[in-house]
Design an enzyme around this catalytic site. Structure first.
Site, short mmCIF file in Angstrom:
data_model
loop_
_atom_site.label_atom_id
_atom_site.label_comp_id
_atom_site.label_asym_id
_atom_site.label_seq_id
_atom_site.Cartn_x
_atom_site.Cartn_y
_atom_site.Cartn_z
N TYR A 24 -15.01 -17.04 -21.34
CA TYR A 24 -15.04 -17.26 -19.79
C TYR A 24 -15.36 -18.74 -19.72
CZ TYR A 24 -15.78 -16.97 -14.83
OH TYR A 24 -15.80 -17.40 -13.62
N HIS A 275 -11.58 -28.50 -11.75
CA HIS A 275 -12.09 -27.32 -12.04
C HIS A 275 -12.16 -27.04 -13.72
CE1 HIS A 275 -13.01 -23.80 -9.21
NE2 HIS A 275 -13.10 -23.49 -10.45
#
Length: 379
Positions: A24, A275
């Site tokens: 992640y 991002h």
């Protein structure tokens, strides 16, 4: 703890964390090409080396958004960082306070805004998404103000979640995710004890009023899909500007036209960001986008940047390309996952030391002296 270089934290985090958490942090969208270019394009930025310049007194101190920073580095928003170490956002907040730099708390943090604010001598910044549930979003904005936050960072590059394939295989999402995470935790007993057992409660603190106190990671992933609002325009930014009394920062700017547009909406700063390559793969790296965006706003707005920054030399490169400050993302997440708050403190000490060396060898002694003059001419 013998970390000598910032790159060592990633390897240590990979060993310590269950795969679903490491992937992640480490993963990105589609083929992860933009994520890689964030790092490689920044590493390719060449600097001038100057000599005989009297660099005996180097200072990394700066001032951004009417706040004094010990160096032009802040801990940027990282979702679920409270799972990388026991009450991880609280540990990071304490370190940021000690180091005299901001921490920007993610909406998607494990620890609540109030818990993290209580851990520091000055309140964190708070990162926000425009949500479909405007009433809850406004309540969250009011909570940030009540907790003493003076800076709100609105992330505007996530109208829809990016295609992150690693999460589907690692156990972060997918039909068998619960079993995958359980098996991974068993294989990482130090993490399972420190975070899995002693780090409870595992709640998404800021979202608890919306999704309940017993929400799990699968609820977090589902919440993202259901509640990010793809219909958002500058009108919602204007509404937030009227509601929020403090500094308002837009995060997710890559295009000079969007940067210029922000000048018309009362924005106090922008963050050049893709991002971390986790949204649209194939967009420019932040290092390549930064100069044009900085030129578009001139000195009218502070320009912050994230993406690919791993060490102090990278910070100096970003400043030379036009940034006023840097938000660390993966770098501090790796450090937290590797060694908790002590890891974050060690990372920041390494970054400051590396900055001082780079500044001295570049012939500058103050942050405001770092500009395009420090860039080596293109061959």
């Amino acid at each position: 703890m013998r970390f000598a270089a910032a790159s060592e934290f990633r390897r240590a985090a990979q060993r310590r964390l269950p795969r679903f958490l490491f992937d992640y942090i480490d993963g990105a969208a589609y083929g992860e090409y933009t994520c890689g270019r964030n790092v490689s394009d920044l590493a390719a930025v060449r600097l001038r080396q100057r000599v005989l310049r009297n660099v005996a007194d180097v200072s990394t101190a700066t001032r951004v958004l009417e706040e004094d920073w010990s160096m032009p580095v802040a801990l940027g928003p990282v979702g679920l960082s409270g799972m990388y170490a026991r009450r991880g956002e609280v540990q990071a907040m304490r370190v940021a306070t000690q180091r005299g730099i901001p921490l920007c708390l993610s909406t998607l943090s494990l620890c609540s805004l109030e818990e993290v604010a209580a851990a520091g001598t000055r309140a964190p910044w708070f990162q926000l998404y425009i949500m479909r549930d405007r009433r809850f979003m406004n309540d969250l904005v009011d909570r940030a103000a009540a907790a003493g936050c003076r800076t709100l960072v609105l992330t505007v590059d996530m109208a829809v979640p990016g295609a992150r394939y690693r999460d589907a295989h690692s156990g972060m999402s997918g039909p068998h995710a619960d079993w995958q995470r359980m098996l991974q935790a068993i294989r990482h007993p130090r993490w399972a004890l420190d975070v899995g057992l002693l780090g409870r409660p595992h709640r998404l603190g800021n979202l608890e009023p919306l999704i309940g106190a017993e929400a799990h990671i699968r609820d977090y992933m589902g919440w993202i899909t259901r509640n990010f609002d793809p219909s958002v325009t500058w009108r919602e930014v204007d509404e937030l500007r009227r509601r929020w009394p403090g500094k308002l920062v837009l995060k997710g700017i890559l295009d000079p036209d969007d940067a210029r547009e922000s000048l018309q909406h009362g924005i106090d700063a922008i963050v050049v960001s893709n991002h971390g390559g986790r949204q649209l793969d194939g967009v420019p790296s932040t290092a390549s986008a930064l100069p044009a965006v900085a030129a578009a706003v001139g000195r009218k707005l502070p320009v912050l940047v994230d993406g690919g920054v791993r060490d102090g030399l990278d910070v100096v490169r970003m400043l030379a390309l036009g940034a006023n400050g840097v938000l660390l993302g993966r770098a501090w997440a790796y450090a937290l996952g590797a060694a908790g708050g002590a890891g974050v403190a060690r990372l920041l000490a390494i970054i400051e030391a590396e900055m001082r060396v780079a500044m001295a060898l570049g012939g500058v002694t103050r942050i405001e002296e770092i500009d395009a003059q420090l860039l080596a001419p293109r061959a």
